[in-house]
Design a protein around this motif. Structure first.
Motif, short mmCIF file in Angstrom:
data_model
loop_
_atom_site.label_atom_id
_atom_site.label_comp_id
_atom_site.label_asym_id
_atom_site.label_seq_id
_atom_site.Cartn_x
_atom_site.Cartn_y
_atom_site.Cartn_z
N TRP A 219 0.78 -0.81 -0.42
CA TRP A 219 0.20 0.10 0.33
C TRP A 219 1.28 1.35 -0.22
O TRP A 219 1.96 1.23 0.87
N GLU A 220 0.63 1.74 -0.76
CA GLU A 220 1.24 3.51 -0.70
C GLU A 220 0.20 4.67 0.29
O GLU A 220 -1.11 4.23 -0.06
N VAL A 221 1.28 4.88 0.99
CA VAL A 221 0.43 6.04 1.72
C VAL A 221 0.15 7.74 1.60
O VAL A 221 1.38 7.99 0.49
N VAL A 222 -0.66 8.26 1.37
CA VAL A 222 -0.90 9.60 0.10
C VAL A 222 -1.45 10.62 1.13
O VAL A 222 -2.30 9.81 2.51
N THR A 223 -1.58 11.27 0.34
CA THR A 223 -2.38 12.75 0.48
C THR A 223 -4.44 13.24 0.74
O THR A 223 -3.95 11.63 -0.29
N ILE A 224 -4.53 13.48 1.22
CA ILE A 224 -5.65 13.60 0.74
C ILE A 224 -6.06 13.91 -0.50
O ILE A 224 -6.49 13.29 -1.76
N SER A 225 -4.76 14.95 -0.99
CA SER A 225 -4.73 15.67 -2.72
C SER A 225 -4.50 14.74 -3.44
O SER A 225 -5.26 13.77 -4.56
N GLU A 226 -3.52 13.78 -3.28
CA GLU A 226 -3.24 12.88 -4.12
C GLU A 226 -4.53 11.28 -4.00
O GLU A 226 -4.98 11.15 -5.07
N ALA A 227 -5.10 10.83 -2.61
CA ALA A 227 -5.80 10.21 -2.89
C ALA A 227 -6.73 10.64 -4.29
O ALA A 227 -7.40 9.66 -4.93
N LEU A 228 -7.32 12.60 -3.61
CA LEU A 228 -8.49 12.15 -4.58
C LEU A 228 -7.69 12.75 -6.37
O LEU A 228 -8.69 12.16 -7.26
N ARG A 229 -6.38 12.77 -6.94
CA ARG A 229 -6.03 12.85 -7.83
C ARG A 229 -6.24 11.57 -8.10
O ARG A 229 -7.00 11.44 -9.80
N ARG A 230 -6.09 10.58 -7.27
CA ARG A 230 -5.86 8.97 -8.28
C ARG A 230 -7.56 8.10 -8.47
O ARG A 230 -7.47 8.27 -9.34
N ALA A 231 -7.96 8.93 -7.55
CA ALA A 231 -9.75 8.69 -7.26
C ALA A 231 -10.53 9.33 -8.70
O ALA A 231 -11.03 8.08 -9.57
N ALA A 232 -9.60 9.67 -9.43
CA ALA A 232 -10.47 10.83 -10.71
C ALA A 232 -9.20 10.45 -11.75
O ALA A 232 -9.58 10.30 -12.69
N SER A 233 -8.89 9.58 -11.40
CA SER A 233 -7.55 9.33 -12.50
C SER A 233 -8.66 7.94 -13.46
O SER A 233 -8.97 7.03 -12.91
N ALA A 234 -8.24 7.87 -14.45
CA ALA A 234 -9.04 6.82 -15.64
C ALA A 234 -8.26 5.37 -15.96
O ALA A 234 -8.96 5.16 -15.95
N GLY A 235 -6.80 5.81 -15.53
CA GLY A 235 -6.08 4.69 -14.86
C GLY A 235 -6.10 4.12 -14.34
O GLY A 235 -6.51 3.96 -12.90
N SER A 236 -5.17 2.65 -14.08
CA SER A 236 -5.29 1.87 -12.47
C SER A 236 -4.62 2.78 -11.83
O SER A 236 -2.95 3.40 -12.11
#
Length: 340
Positions: A75-92
């Motif tokens: 698991w990668e530990v991330v900020t909320i900002s990064e979590a939201l960026r990933r949730a909005a990403s179309a890829g894996s």
């Protein structure tokens, strides 16, 4: 029978023999996902056992071990900002976890952030500005401190002798339940007077200060968000009062720390505590996101103003219990039982 069945199911789900193999299988089925975990305070193991309100605290030694575990498991530990960026990403986006600390007390600065620094991973702090401003009575912390360090206390003209740790926990629960609500500050003030407690000294024994927050704001591993001015239950407020709690907390943090606060977390955070009106108010107040305490996982397309977060209760001291959050099992169970 239903209560017994639920208790048996809970015990089974907390069992490593059951949960850990299930977690491995879940990874293959669930694939990329995020999990947000939140808590309030921490104490070393030897202190945690004695605390009258110990479930409000995470065992800092367990947190240290768990941070190592999630990283070992990929698991990668991330900020909320990064979590939201990933949730909005179309890829894996892989598997990622965010840790956030609500309210923020002195132990956030002295004990918790150093644990995250040792692992070189980020942590999100949702600050209630009334704490460093000294305007929010920390009645639960002060009550607990008195019960922990005294042999007897006076409550409503009744003297209570304190002996075992178990009794102190029972007394804390009883008094806290009777105080909880708008009258808590006045009840606590009367308690301090009756027991010769210096309210200001007790506050700063537990509160984080602006000087501490200024240091944390310069730390690249620390992300700072807002958690209202007075820890108010937003859904219970008028739109005007709710906006005051949201916007003023953000503006206060921005001005005092010289940063641009983007993220917000609702106090209490369950379905009865925040809803669509409040999500809209958070956006209007200038935030980019708002987090709840509704259990669940973060997937693609996540609404940034109703982020699910799983609370790390103080009794959560096993990897098996935490895997229930990482796999989404605790969120599914909460929905089945109507605890949202």
């Amino acid at each position: 029978m239903t209560i017994l069945a639920l208790a048996a199911a809970k015990a089974m789900m907390a069992s490593s023999a059951f949960v850990l193999p299930l977690a491995k299988a879940a990874d293959r089925v669930l694939g990329p996902r995020g999990c947000c975990l939140t808590f309030h305070r921490a104490a070393p193991s030897e202190q945690w056992e004695r605390l009258p309100n110990r479930d409000f605290y995470v065992d800092a030694d367990f947190l240290d071990r768990f941070l190592g575990y999630v990283r070992d498991q990929g698991w990668e530990v991330v900020t909320i900002s990064e979590a939201l960026r990933r949730a909005a990403s179309a890829g894996s986006t892989g598997r990622y976890v965010n840790f956030s600390i609500d309210d923020c007390y002195r132990d956030t600065f002295e004990l918790l952030v150093p644990v995250f620094r040792r692992h070189n991973v980020p942590v999100t702090l949702f600050v209630t500005t009334g704490i460093p401003d000294g305007t929010l009575p920390l009645w639960a912390a002060g009550l607990e401190d008195a019960l922990l360090h005294r042999d007897r206390v006076t409550v409503d003209d009744e003297e209570i002798a304190l002996s075992s740790h178990e009794q102190r926990r029972a007394v804390f629960a009883q008094i806290a339940a009777s105080w909880d609500g708008p009258q808590a500050g006045a009840c606590y003030a009367a308690f301090c007077t009756a027991n010769g407690i210096d309210v200001d000294a007790m506050h700063w024994r537990h509160a984080i200060s602006w000087e501490m927050l200024e240091t944390l704001a310069r730390d690249p591993l620390v992300e700072i968000g807002a958690h209202t001015v007075s820890h108010a239950r937003i859904a219970s407020l008028s739109p005007r009062d709710a906006m005051h709690e949201l916007a003023d907390a953000r503006l206060r943090l921005n001005a005092r720390l010289g940063i641009e606060v983007e993220h917000f977390a609702f106090p209490y955070g369950r379905a009865a505590d925040c809803g669509p009106r409040d999500f809209a108010l958070a956006q209007k107040a200038g935030f980019s996101s708002a987090a709840t305490t509704r259990k669940g996982l973060v997937h693609g397309g996540q609404n940034p103003f109703s982020i699910p977060r799983n609370t790390m209760n103080g009794s959560h001291r096993s990897v098996a219990t935490m895997e229930m959050h990482l796999t989404g099992l605790s969120g599914a169970a909460a929905k089945v039982m109507g605890r949202v």
